[in-house]
Design a protein around this motif. Sequence first.
Motif, PDB file in Angstrom:
ATOM      1  N   THR A 169       0.828  -1.205   0.000  1.00 26.30           N
ATOM      2  CA  THR A 169       0.000   0.000   0.000  1.00 26.30           C
ATOM      3  C   THR A 169       0.864   1.258   0.000  1.00 26.30           C
ATOM      4  N   ASP A 170       2.128   1.132   0.377  1.00 23.22           N
ATOM      5  CA  ASP A 170       3.036   2.277   0.407  1.00 23.22           C
ATOM      6  C   ASP A 170       3.392   2.763  -0.994  1.00 23.22           C
ATOM      7  N   ARG A 171       3.343   1.877  -1.984  1.00 23.06           N
ATOM      8  CA  ARG A 171       3.799   2.226  -3.338  1.00 23.06           C
ATOM      9  C   ARG A 171       2.708   1.936  -4.359  1.00 23.06           C
ATOM     10  N   GLU A 172       1.493   2.186  -4.013  1.00 21.16           N
ATOM     11  CA  GLU A 172       0.361   1.850  -4.867  1.00 21.16           C
ATOM     12  C   GLU A 172       0.520   2.468  -6.256  1.00 21.16           C
ATOM     13  N   GLY A 173       0.447   1.616  -7.276  1.00 26.55           N
ATOM     14  CA  GLY A 173       0.490   2.080  -8.656  1.00 26.55           C
ATOM     15  C   GLY A 173       1.833   1.981  -9.327  1.00 26.55           C
ATOM     16  N   GLU A 174       2.911   1.783  -8.574  1.00 20.54           N
ATOM     17  CA  GLU A 174       4.231   1.688  -9.194  1.00 20.54           C
ATOM     18  C   GLU A 174       4.393   0.355  -9.922  1.00 20.54           C
ATOM     19  N   ALA A 186      13.842 -16.535   7.857  1.00 17.77           N
ATOM     20  CA  ALA A 186      12.691 -16.400   6.973  1.00 17.77           C
ATOM     21  C   ALA A 186      11.715 -15.354   7.496  1.00 17.77           C
ATOM     22  N   LEU A 187      10.959 -14.762   6.583  1.00 10.32           N
ATOM     23  CA  LEU A 187       9.882 -13.868   7.004  1.00 10.32           C
ATOM     24  C   LEU A 187       8.893 -14.625   7.876  1.00 10.32           C
ATOM     25  N   LYS A 188       8.321 -13.929   8.847  1.00  8.49           N
ATOM     26  CA  LYS A 188       7.369 -14.586   9.740  1.00  8.49           C
ATOM     27  C   LYS A 188       6.161 -15.097   8.964  1.00  8.49           C
ATOM     28  N   SER A 189       5.758 -14.361   7.957  1.00  9.91           N
ATOM     29  CA  SER A 189       4.685 -14.817   7.071  1.00  9.91           C
ATOM     30  C   SER A 189       4.935 -14.241   5.683  1.00  9.91           C
ATOM     31  N   ILE A 190       4.619 -15.032   4.672  1.00 14.46           N
ATOM     32  CA  ILE A 190       4.814 -14.600   3.288  1.00 14.46           C
ATOM     33  C   ILE A 190       3.650 -13.706   2.887  1.00 14.46           C
ATOM     34  N   PRO A 191       3.921 -12.473   2.412  1.00 17.64           N
ATOM     35  CA  PRO A 191       2.815 -11.595   2.001  1.00 17.64           C
ATOM     36  C   PRO A 191       1.971 -12.246   0.912  1.00 17.64           C
ATOM     37  N   GLY A 192       0.662 -12.177   1.102  1.00 20.16           N
ATOM     38  CA  GLY A 192      -0.252 -12.747   0.114  1.00 20.16           C
ATOM     39  C   GLY A 192      -1.350 -11.803  -0.282  1.00 20.16           C
ATOM     40  N   ALA A 193      -1.250 -10.565   0.175  1.00 19.34           N
ATOM     41  CA  ALA A 193      -2.247  -9.548  -0.144  1.00 19.34           C
ATOM     42  C   ALA A 193      -1.603  -8.189   0.049  1.00 19.34           C
ATOM     43  N   ALA A 198       5.661  -2.069   6.534  1.00 21.81           N
ATOM     44  CA  ALA A 198       6.061  -2.222   7.928  1.00 21.81           C
ATOM     45  C   ALA A 198       5.403  -3.430   8.575  1.00 21.81           C
ATOM     46  N   SER A 199       4.201  -3.791   8.103  1.00 22.21           N
ATOM     47  CA  SER A 199       3.485  -4.910   8.721  1.00 22.21           C
ATOM     48  C   SER A 199       4.109  -6.258   8.404  1.00 22.21           C
ATOM     49  N   THR A 200       5.030  -6.309   7.434  1.00 26.19           N
ATOM     50  CA  THR A 200       5.667  -7.584   7.085  1.00 26.19           C
ATOM     51  C   THR A 200       6.855  -7.895   7.985  1.00 26.19           C
ATOM     52  N   GLY A 201       7.295  -6.913   8.770  1.00 24.89           N
ATOM     53  CA  GLY A 201       8.461  -7.112   9.615  1.00 24.89           C
ATOM     54  C   GLY A 201       9.778  -6.996   8.881  1.00 24.89           C
TER      55      GLY A 201
END
Length: 721
Positions: A169-174, A186-193, A198-201
Motif C-alpha cells: 500500500t506504500d507504493r500503490e500504482g508503481e 525467513a519472514l514470519k509470514s509470506i505476504p499474500g495480499a 512495515a506490517s511484514t516485519g
Amino acid sequence: MSPYFNPIESIASQTSGTDIPHVLAVMAQRYVGDNPPHGPVYRVTRDSEILKQDHHLYQFPIGSMFPELKEGQRVYAWAKLWVDQAQDFIFHVRCYGPVRLYHNGEKRFGSAPEEESEGAALIKLKVALLRGWNHFVLELGKNAAGGSGAEFGTGNRKNKPYHFLAPSTDREGEEGWIYTAPVDSALKSIPGASQAEASTGAEWLPSRGDALEESGGLQALYGHRPGASAYAWTTIVNNSAAVERVTIEGTAYGPISFVLEGSEIYSVSRRGDFSLQVDAKPGKQELLVQCIAREDGWGFQAELTSSKVELACPRRIHGYEGQWLYLGPFPADTQVDAAEYLMLDTIADGDGGSIFWTTDEPGANIRPFLENELFGRWNYPLGVTLFGLLETGSVLRRDDLLDYVSRHVEFATSTYAYSLWDRERYGAAGLNNQLSHIDSLDDCGSFGALAILADRIRPLKGAQPIFDDIAHYIMNEQDRMEDGALYRHIGVSPSMHNTMWCDDMYMSVPFLCRYAELTGDLRYIDEAARQLLLYKKYLFMPEQSIMSHVYDVNLGKQSRTTWGRGNGWVFFSLAVLLAVLPRENERYAEILSFYRELAEGYRKLQGIHGLWHQVLTDPESYEEASCTSMFMYGFALGVRHGWLEYQDPYVRAVLQGWEGLCDRAIDKRGNLYGVCKGSSWSYHNAYYKHDLGWNLNDTHGIGIVLLAGIETERMKEHLGL
C-alpha cells in the motif's frame, strides 16, 4: 454438426439478419464497445537492477546486488499482478541458486539442487491465477557452489507480456518488484495480499528518496550543469465557474520563465523569491516553467494557495503524488519547443542522450504501459481485425469507425521511437512489445500492411519509419532458405524451429504489396510473387489442390495437415497480390494458375451448411469461421476481377458461405463463434481437430468476416444480384 447456439439466437433470425451492411454494423459496434480506446497507463518505475529482459522475464541478480550475500541467507522479492479472469497461466522460472516461489501466500515451487546453475534450464510453472490481484513472492538464496539469483515472468512474451506492480500500500500504482536486503531468517509470514511494508516485519527496497522541494532544486535530478536547461510542467486547475485570480509564489534557484498555454507570462533572471498573479480560467490550463542552470544552482520551488484553484500533475501517473513533471537536461543554448513532448509519447535529445519526462524524485521514472487487452496493441490478428473495421467504416461511411482504427494504429506508430528507447533503457518495452522487438514475420507484416492503409485515411504520427523498418526486415533480416524462401529458423518454441508455415504468406505478401504501392517500387511486388510460388513449391499438395500447413525444413517434408485457416491465409494473400500484380509481370500467369487451382480445391471442400471445416478434409471437425471467410473473400474478388473461368460455382459458394456464417457463427449481438485460436503445428490432423479449439470473438476471425461480407456485397453489386 451442432450449431454454436440456438438458431433463434443467430443474427440470421432477425428481420435484417443477413443484410450485409446491417451485420457489418452490428459486429463493428460490438467490437468497438468491448474495446474502448483507452490510452496508456503511466506508472512510476524506480531505478533497480531487477529489470525485464528481451524475453520479458524479470532478472533477479541478487549476487551483484548484494555481493555480501552468504549461504543460508535469503533475499525476498515481492510483486503483484492483476488479471481480469481466473485462468491457468504458464510462467517461466530459471534458477541460478535456491529459489522458492509463493503465490498468494502459498508455496508453488521450490528448486532442486540440480536445477540451480548458471546454465539452468527454463522451467514451466502452471499457476491458477485468480480474478483480481495475485501476489508473488520469490525467496532467493545462495548455494554451496556460489550460485544465486533467478529469472521469472510471463511464459507468453508475445501476447501476454505481463508487467508486475509494486505490491504494498506504500507504493500503490508503481511498476516493478520490491525486495529485501539479505536476511538471516525467513519472514514470519509470506505476504499474500496488499499491506503496508512495515506490517511484514521487513525493510523493502528500493528506497524512496526526497522530492525536489525538500532537496533544493533540479541539481538533485540532473546534477551541476551550468548553462543547461530543463522544463517543469503542471496544470492550473480551476474547479469554479468563474475566472479566479491566484498567486503563485516561491523561490527560484536560477533563471526561470513561466509559459501559460503557450505564452510567456513571467520570468525571473536570478536566484531569489518570486511572486506572480495568474487569471485561472475554469477548467485546466497547461503551465510550463523553463529553468536555466547557473553555477550556484537551478530550478525552483513554488506553491499556489487557493480554495478553488490548485496545481495538479498534468497527467495521471500511478505511484506519484507530486504536482510537477520534469524534462531535461538540455545542452546549453539549445532551442526546445517543450510543447512537442506534452503528449508523453516522444523522447527528446538531451544533454548526454535521449531523455523522457520524470518525477520530482531522483530514480522514480515515468513510463507508459499498454494495459488494454486489445486497443493499441500491435500483433498480426489485430492487423486483420482492423483491416476489416477500416473497410467497414469506408463502406458504411462511418467516420467513427475510421477514427477508431486510426487512433488504434497511431497509438503504436506515435510511440515507436519511444518504445525502442524504453526497451534499451529498461530491458523490454512497456508498450509495442512486438513492434519494438521484431524477430518474426508475425511481429510486423500483417499489422504493417494495415497501418499503410490506415495512413491513407490520415497521416499517422511516426508511421513512415516503421514501414521502412518492416520492409528492411522482410527483405534483409528474416531467415531464408537457399532459394530465398522465407522460413522460421528460430520459432517461438523449439517445436517451431526450422519450419515453413503457410500462415507466413499473409505475414509478408500483403505488406510487400502495400509497400510497393506506397513507394512505387515494384521490386516488392516481384518479391511477393516470388514468395508465393516458392511456398507453392514446398507446401502445395496437387492431389488435393490445397496446402499443407507446415513444411519441416529439418526433415525436408510436408506435415500434410490440412488446417483451414492456414490455407485461408495463402488464398487471402493470393487475392491481395493478384489485385495489384501487373498483368505483364513475368509471374502473373503462373500466379493466376495457382489461384485457380487452389480455388477449385477449396470449393470442393465446402461443408453442407456453407461453412468450411477446421480440418478441411474432415467434415466431422468443427465449422470454422475464419477460413470460411477467407475463401469467400478470395472467391468474391475472383468473380469481380475475372480471375475465375467458370464463375457460377464460386458465386454460389460465396452466397452459401454468407448464409452459413449468419445462421451458424454470428449471433444477434454480433458475437462471432467458431474461430480457431492461435495455432502451433503437427503432423497429425487430430491435433487441429481435437486439441486446437475455437474462441469466442477471436481477433483471428472478426476482421476476416467483415471483409468477407464487404466483398460479398461488392460481388452482388457487380453481378446485379
